[in-house]
Write a protein that holds these residues in place. Structure first.
Motif, PDB file in Angstrom:
ATOM      1  N   THR A   1      12.526   8.161   7.462  1.00  0.00           N
ATOM      2  CA  THR A   1      13.084   8.120   8.818  1.00  0.00           C
ATOM      3  C   THR A   1      13.408   6.679   9.207  1.00  0.00           C
TER       4      THR A   1
ATOM      5  N   TYR B   1       9.625  -0.013  10.751  1.00  0.00           N
ATOM      6  CA  TYR B   1       8.216  -0.442  10.678  1.00  0.00           C
ATOM      7  C   TYR B   1       7.996  -1.364   9.480  1.00  0.00           C
TER       8      TYR B   1
ATOM      9  N   TYR C   1       0.847  -1.188   0.000  1.00  0.00           N
ATOM     10  CA  TYR C   1       0.000   0.000   0.000  1.00  0.00           C
ATOM     11  C   TYR C   1       0.886   1.243   0.000  1.00  0.00           C
TER      12      TYR C   1
ATOM     13  N   GLY D   1       1.527   5.105  -1.643  1.00  0.00           N
ATOM     14  CA  GLY D   1       1.284   6.288  -2.462  1.00  0.00           C
ATOM     15  C   GLY D   1      -0.140   6.491  -2.941  1.00  0.00           C
ATOM     16  N   CYS D   2      -1.082   5.668  -2.500  1.00  0.00           N
ATOM     17  CA  CYS D   2      -2.450   5.806  -2.998  1.00  0.00           C
ATOM     18  C   CYS D   2      -3.412   5.101  -2.051  1.00  0.00           C
TER      19      CYS D   2
ATOM     20  N   ASN E   1      12.357   5.196  11.725  1.00  0.00           N
ATOM     21  CA  ASN E   1      11.104   4.595  12.201  1.00  0.00           C
ATOM     22  C   ASN E   1      10.309   3.987  11.046  1.00  0.00           C
TER      23      ASN E   1
ATOM     24  N   HIS F   1       2.025  -1.826   4.898  1.00  0.00           N
ATOM     25  CA  HIS F   1       1.739  -0.386   4.955  1.00  0.00           C
ATOM     26  C   HIS F   1       3.029   0.417   4.806  1.00  0.00           C
ATOM     27  N   THR F   2       3.047   1.267   3.801  1.00  0.00           N
ATOM     28  CA  THR F   2       4.186   2.165   3.599  1.00  0.00           C
ATOM     29  C   THR F   2       3.804   3.549   4.093  1.00  0.00           C
ATOM     30  N   PRO F   3       4.499   4.069   5.072  1.00  0.00           N
ATOM     31  CA  PRO F   3       4.190   5.442   5.511  1.00  0.00           C
ATOM     32  C   PRO F   3       4.494   6.445   4.401  1.00  0.00           C
ATOM     33  N   TYR F   4       3.818   7.566   4.473  1.00  0.00           N
ATOM     34  CA  TYR F   4       3.977   8.615   3.457  1.00  0.00           C
ATOM     35  C   TYR F   4       5.143   9.524   3.836  1.00  0.00           C
TER      36      TYR F   4
ATOM     37  N   GLY G   1       5.705  12.555   4.202  1.00  0.00           N
ATOM     38  CA  GLY G   1       5.112  13.883   4.386  1.00  0.00           C
ATOM     39  C   GLY G   1       6.134  14.977   4.633  1.00  0.00           C
ATOM     40  N   ASP G   2       7.212  14.605   5.330  1.00  0.00           N
ATOM     41  CA  ASP G   2       8.234  15.603   5.631  1.00  0.00           C
ATOM     42  C   ASP G   2       9.408  15.535   4.664  1.00  0.00           C
TER      43      ASP G   2
END
Lengths: 395, 438
Positions: free
Chosen positions: B166, B172, B131, B133-134, B168, B156-159, B161-162
């Motif tokens: 990272t 994860y 999952y 980018g969308c 983390n 799950h891939t974190p976005y 955003g910054d």
């Protein structure tokens, strides 16, 4: 409870909530900020952010839910194509017209691609504001999603501490958790009371009173909830021959207040809904013992609401939250009301409808925008739905 | 009212010009579809997954065949069958507002679930919900899970955003891979995970990625020997699809590189469906996916005017390699995480703006064209700000056209052509202005 609050009835409380709702300059939040030097305000969008962290930093969490139907969007439309929902464009409008110029930070929760991308836009448009895309895990094991979330919370805690110039202590956080626990208990009590006697707490009033909690400090909002509940319980209001419905799909862009009123006027008591989920996202108390970030993470992973923006790992569980909501509130049907172009709500809808069909629960569906003005078609649809339930259910 | 989609009757057959690499790519795609549709006979198990965040090397470790619903939707768009599928999905309750890839897929299932080779797609044994980018991906596989009743594995891939990856995020993702994804794939496939096998595939991926980057960057040459959007879509097919990590991919990208090197040496421009492109008049950077239902018609609007796309964001949707990332066999799980995190649509808006602005400078482009897709919020939300910001930073003109991925109702040829023609005039005026100022 102050007896004078009960005596004066629900009207002044609702009037106060209505005034807060109508005020697109956020005067109450501005006043709160101005009352003491150094105070800061952190805005957040739907669906959920841990407001406890903001509160623990002595800051005001301010829910930003777009501009509603009273804001003329001029600049915001220049940022979005016609096929994108309305909430980001009215939120940009609030920003570029200076209505949010007192907001020191903005959190954009993980809800959909539009809000996600808005986080980057906000960074570009308002470089002086602290902006964070607030990601949450979509895997729910404590040692996987839980650890990730604890670290994300720690980053936010660190950033907010930096913003106020002093780290947030565990004690501060526990105190805030306790206050929000109390607030959520009151919200749940209000929802339970409405499910029991919806004619005493009209959906539009419940909405306004809840919505006030997105602007007021939690302590003040809890007082408001207590007062409203106490006053509502002793008020005498006529009971109509309405059917009972659960309203779903309205968890992000808000329906116009008139839409909520129209549903009840057309014969549907709203006995449960997914409006303003941040006020009751966590379904039980967060522990005030132990490590507070871990407590918030545990509550998020194991005791939080289900909604379209959240992955459901168990196929059998998909949509069951809605079936349970219908049972819990003794509802007779479900109204799917989703904002136009809302990916999560609209993609989820067919699956939820299949589940309801299997459970024998009637439903209708329509779309809205926060500035929808024409309520007649919705009244007709909801009215027909109510009639069909009254006439044909159980036969 | 019921909408009717009228598919124009094809005109007299005209030979479509193709590079040898395009023919090879088409053969690879066909061969993969044959393998996929033969799975019930061969006993191979099938993993459905997505292009962004495609974990092909890992999938191959378990002997699974990869099926990519987006690619199927694209095939249906190109073959002009997607319109009817979209309508079918809407008929059974899917909103007109949502992703047309999803509706094409759901409609295709309702209409027999046939692959481009005319054979039935096998039911997937697992939905690998990588999952990235969308948000729609998550709902898409919940919808498919409802139909297929098969196991779904979430990665799950974190976005970003910054704008950064990272520790983390990596931790994860690696933890998900180790403790959730790999054990489940082992159970479903019956194959034990072998990390050395994964390393071997990753090594091969990196090799092909080197050549892909070389090919895409060849567009810095004037004239560009490739079209990095319309032609680029052919080039990314094998590596974004089922071939990353294979010898076939290494061979294809080596072949492609040689072919492009040859064109460069001869000072040739890209091959278009109508043959060699004439003089290169405009060099563009394009943001956003193409329209697939009228792909050739859309492309023709560019090459007829001498416009060549020298860089595009869409060719980075299944992996961004041109800033140095390569799959790294020395840190196999971390590299998969880093790959997923880095795909184009998982990058923040400021990162996308930086990328597009840099492309304009590095590829000496005349401007930015955005093809905004009605049903793809992941790409589209924010594009108007992207346009303004890139214009501001580069001083180059930008233009905006709108269409859809695979819904023919939203391709308005006359509107798009008008806009493009005006845009080319704008570029001419800008050039004339610059000349007179000099």
């Amino acid at each position: 409870m102050d007896a004078s609050l009960i005596k004066s009835g629900t009207a002044p409380i609702v009037a106060r909530a209505q005034a807060l709702f109508d005020d697109l300059s956020f005067a109450a939040a501005r006043e709160w900020k101005a009352a003491q030097p150094g105070r800061k305000v952190i805005g957040y969008m739907p669906l959920y952010v841990p407001r406890e962290l903001i509160h623990a930093a002595n800051m005001l969490p301010l829910g930003i839910l777009g501009g509603g139907d009273q804001l003329e969007v001029i600049h915001g439309d220049a940022y979005y194509q016609s096929y994108i929902c309305r909430i980001p464009r009215s939120t940009v409008e609030l920003g570029v017209t200076g209505r949010l110029d007192f907001v020191d930070g903005m959190l954009f929760p993980s809800i959909c691609d539009v809000i996600r991308n808005l986080s980057g836009m906000w960074k570009m448009l308002f470089p002086q504001v602290y902006v964070r895309y607030f990601d949450v895990p979509q895997t729910y094991r404590d040692d996987i999603g839980g650890n990730y979330y604890v670290n994300e919370l720690a980053e936010l805690r660190h950033d907010l501490g930096e913003l106020r110039g002093q780290p947030i202590t565990d004690e501060e956080l526990r105190r805030s958790i306790a206050l929000y626990n109390e607030n959520r208990r009151l919200v749940r009590e209000l929802y339970a009371f409405r499910a029991e006697r919806p004619w005493l707490v009209p959906a539009a009033e419940v909405y306004l009173v809840l919505r006030a909690g997105l602007v007021l400090p939690v302590e003040e909002h809890s007082t408001m909830l207590l007062a409203y509940l106490a006053a509502a319980k002793v008020e005498d209001r006529p009971r109509r021959d309405n059917c009972r419905v659960v309203l779903t799909g309205a968890f992000c862009e808000q329906p116009p207040l008139n839409l909520i009123k129209s549903l009840e006027l057309s014969g549907c008591y709203v006995v449960d809904d997914d409006l303003l989920l941040v006020t009751r996202w966590l379904t039980g108390d967060v522990s005030t013992e132990g490590e507070p970030l871990r407590s918030l993470a545990t509550a998020f992973l194991h005791h939080s609401e289900s909604t379209a923006a959240k992955y459901e790992p168990d196929e059998k569980e998909k949509g069951q939250h809605l079936v349970r909501a219908v049972a819990r509130s003794a509802a007779e049907g479900v109204i799917f009301a989703a904002p136009s172009f809302c990916d999560p709500a609209l993609l989820d809808r067919p699956m939820l409808q299949h589940v309801l069909k299997k459970a024998g629960i009637p439903f209708i569906a329509f779309k809205y925008a926060e500035n929808s003005g024409q309520m007649q078609p919705i009244r007709e649809q909801a009215g027909t739905f109510a009639d069909s339930i009254k006439l044909w259910s159980g036969t | 009212m019921t909408a009717t989609i009228v598919t124009p009757k094809p005109g007299p057959a005209k030979e479509v010009a193709k590079d040898a690499s395009m023919v090879k790519q088409k053969d690879m795609m066909a061969s993969h579809y044959d393998r996929l549709t033969s799975a019930p006979e061969t006993g191979e198990k099938v993993a459905a997954t997505f292009v962004p965040g495609n974990l092909n090397e890992l999938i191959m470790c378990f002997g699974l065949v990869n099926n990519l619903p987006e690619v199927n939707a694209i095939q249906n768009g190109l073959r002009r069958t997607s319109g009817a599928f979209v309508l079918e999905a809407e008929k059974i309750g899917h909103s007109e507002d949502v992703c047309t890839y999803v509706k094409s897929d759901i409609g295709m299932m309702a209409k027999g679930n046939l692959a481009p080779n005319g054979k039935k797609f096998p039911d997937p044994d697992v939905l690998l919900l990588s999952y990235t980018g969308c948000f729609t991906f998550m709902k898409w596989f919940e919808l498919l899970r409802e139909q297929y009743k098969c196991e779904t594995i979430m990665l799950h891939t974190p976005y970003m955003g910054d704008g950064k990856i990272t520790p983390n995020m990596i931790e994860y993702m690696v933890k998900q891979l180790k403790d959730e994804v790999i054990p489940k794939l082992e159970r479903i496939s019956g194959v034990k995970f072998d990390i050395d096998r994964l390393r071997e595939y990753l090594k091969k991926s990196a090799k092909a990625e080197d050549d892909l980057v070389w090919v895409l960057q060849s567009a810095k040459q004037k004239p560009s020997p490739i079209d990095a959007y319309f032609g680029g879509i052919y080039y990314i097919g094998p590596i974004f699809g089922a071939y990353r990590g294979t010898d076939d991919a290494i061979e294809y990208y080596k072949f492609l590189r040689e072919e492009v090197a040859d064109r460069m040496a001869q000072g040739q421009g890209p091959v278009t469906p109508d043959g060699d492109m004439g003089k290169e008049k405009y060099r563009l950077v394009v943001e956003g996916p193409p329209n697939y239902t009228n792909f050739r018609q859309f492309w023709k609007m560019f090459y007829d005017e001498g416009a060549v796309v020298v860089a595009s964001s869409y060719t980075k949707v299944g992996g961004v390699y041109d800033f140095g990332f390569r799959h790294d066999p020395d840190k196999p799980l971390e590299t998969l995480a880093e790959y997923c995190l880095g795909v184009y649509t998982n990058r923040s808006l400021p990162m996308r703006i930086d990328m597009l602005s840099n492309y304009i400078k590095e590829y000496e482009a005349d401007g930015l064209l955005i093809n905004s897709i009605k049903s793809c919020n992941s790409f589209s939300a924010g594009q108007l700000l992207i346009m303004r910001e890139v214009e501001k930073r580069t001083g180059k003109p930008a233009a905006f056209v709108e269409s859809d991925l695979v819904d023919p109702r939203y391709f308005s040829a006359a509107n798009i052509k008008n806009r493009l023609e005006s845009y080319f005039q704008m570029i001419e005026q800008k050039r004339a202005g610059a000349r007179s100022a000099a």
